[in-house]
Motif scaffolding. Structure first.
Motif, short mmCIF file in Angstrom:
data_model
loop_
_atom_site.label_atom_id
_atom_site.label_comp_id
_atom_site.label_asym_id
_atom_site.label_seq_id
_atom_site.Cartn_x
_atom_site.Cartn_y
_atom_site.Cartn_z
N PHE A 6 42.07 32.14 32.62
CA PHE A 6 42.93 32.96 33.48
C PHE A 6 42.89 34.37 32.95
O PHE A 6 43.09 34.58 31.76
CB PHE A 6 44.37 32.43 33.48
CG PHE A 6 45.22 33.19 34.46
CD1 PHE A 6 45.20 32.84 35.80
CD2 PHE A 6 46.01 34.25 34.05
CE1 PHE A 6 45.96 33.54 36.72
CE2 PHE A 6 46.77 34.95 34.97
CZ PHE A 6 46.76 34.59 36.30
N PRO A 7 42.64 35.33 33.78
CA PRO A 7 42.28 35.19 35.19
C PRO A 7 40.86 34.65 35.34
O PRO A 7 40.02 34.82 34.47
CB PRO A 7 42.39 36.62 35.71
CG PRO A 7 42.19 37.49 34.53
CD PRO A 7 42.69 36.72 33.35
N ARG A 8 40.62 34.01 36.48
CA ARG A 8 39.29 33.47 36.75
C ARG A 8 38.29 34.62 36.90
O ARG A 8 38.62 35.65 37.44
CB ARG A 8 39.30 32.60 38.00
CG ARG A 8 40.05 31.29 37.78
CD ARG A 8 40.12 30.49 39.02
NE ARG A 8 41.00 31.23 39.94
CZ ARG A 8 41.18 30.91 41.21
NH1 ARG A 8 40.55 29.89 41.73
NH2 ARG A 8 41.99 31.61 41.97
N ARG A 17 40.11 37.83 41.51
CA ARG A 17 41.18 38.10 42.48
C ARG A 17 42.17 39.13 41.96
O ARG A 17 42.54 39.11 40.79
CB ARG A 17 41.93 36.83 42.81
CG ARG A 17 41.02 35.73 43.33
CD ARG A 17 41.68 34.78 44.24
NE ARG A 17 40.92 33.70 44.82
CZ ARG A 17 39.64 33.42 44.80
NH1 ARG A 17 38.83 34.22 44.21
NH2 ARG A 17 39.11 32.37 45.38
N GLU A 20 45.40 37.70 40.48
CA GLU A 20 45.26 37.19 39.11
C GLU A 20 45.18 38.33 38.10
O GLU A 20 45.73 38.23 37.01
CB GLU A 20 44.04 36.28 39.00
CG GLU A 20 44.23 34.98 39.76
CD GLU A 20 43.04 34.04 39.63
OE1 GLU A 20 42.20 34.23 38.73
OE2 GLU A 20 42.98 33.11 40.44
N TRP A 24 47.98 38.81 35.20
CA TRP A 24 47.66 38.92 33.78
C TRP A 24 48.20 40.22 33.19
O TRP A 24 48.68 40.24 32.07
CB TRP A 24 46.14 38.82 33.55
CG TRP A 24 45.83 38.43 32.13
CD1 TRP A 24 45.51 37.20 31.69
CD2 TRP A 24 45.84 39.28 30.98
NE1 TRP A 24 45.32 37.24 30.32
CE2 TRP A 24 45.53 38.50 29.86
CE3 TRP A 24 46.11 40.64 30.77
CZ2 TRP A 24 45.45 39.01 28.57
CZ3 TRP A 24 46.04 41.15 29.48
CH2 TRP A 24 45.71 40.35 28.40
#
Length: 141
Positions: A6-8, A17, A20, A24
């Motif tokens: 995370f984040p991806r 994204r 995200e 974060w």
């Protein structure tokens, strides 16, 4: 791409994204602020200064780290340094202006943390949208 991080991120290490990225950033700001509260509280208990006098801008260290990784991940995109500079100038100016404005009512810890939060969140939006716009258009160096 690892779905457990995370984040991806994609294969190049770019955050996938905006939500995200901003989540974060918010987590990093909160963690940084909590650590600052602990350090400032401990130093005031030890008689090393009054509580609230530490700079709240230090709460932005973790988001800056994320943005540095994002910058590196976009190394193949022309004009990324310009995008980073424009984003930093706009976000930093607004964050500083708000911090100065609330500085009359809050100690440096609070006003700086607010300025760091506004700067980091705005930078995240500007960077995310801007670097993708540049990437889609192939803007020259």
């Amino acid at each position: 791409m690892s779905e457990t991080t995370f984040p991806r991120r994609d294969a190049e290490g770019r955050v996938l994204r905006l939500a995200e990225l901003l989540a974060w950033v918010a987590v990093g700001l909160v963690l940084g602020f909590v650590l600052l509260l602990l350090i400032d509280g401990l130093s005031s208990l030890l008689g090393l200064g009054r509580f609230g006098q530490l700079s709240g801008w230090l709460a932005g260290i973790l988001p800056v780290w994320l943005f540095t990784e994002e910058f590196r991940a976009w190394r193949g995109v022309p004009a990324r340094a310009g995008m980073a500079l424009v984003s930093a100038l706009l976000a930093g100016t607004l964050g500083f202006a708000v911090a100065v404005t609330v500085g009359d009512w809050l100690p440096p810890l609070g006003s700086g943390a607010i300025g760091a939060a506004i700067s980091a969140l705005l930078y995240g939006v500007l960077w995310y949208m801007g670097i993708r716009w540049l990437s889609d258009r192939g803007v020259p160096r």
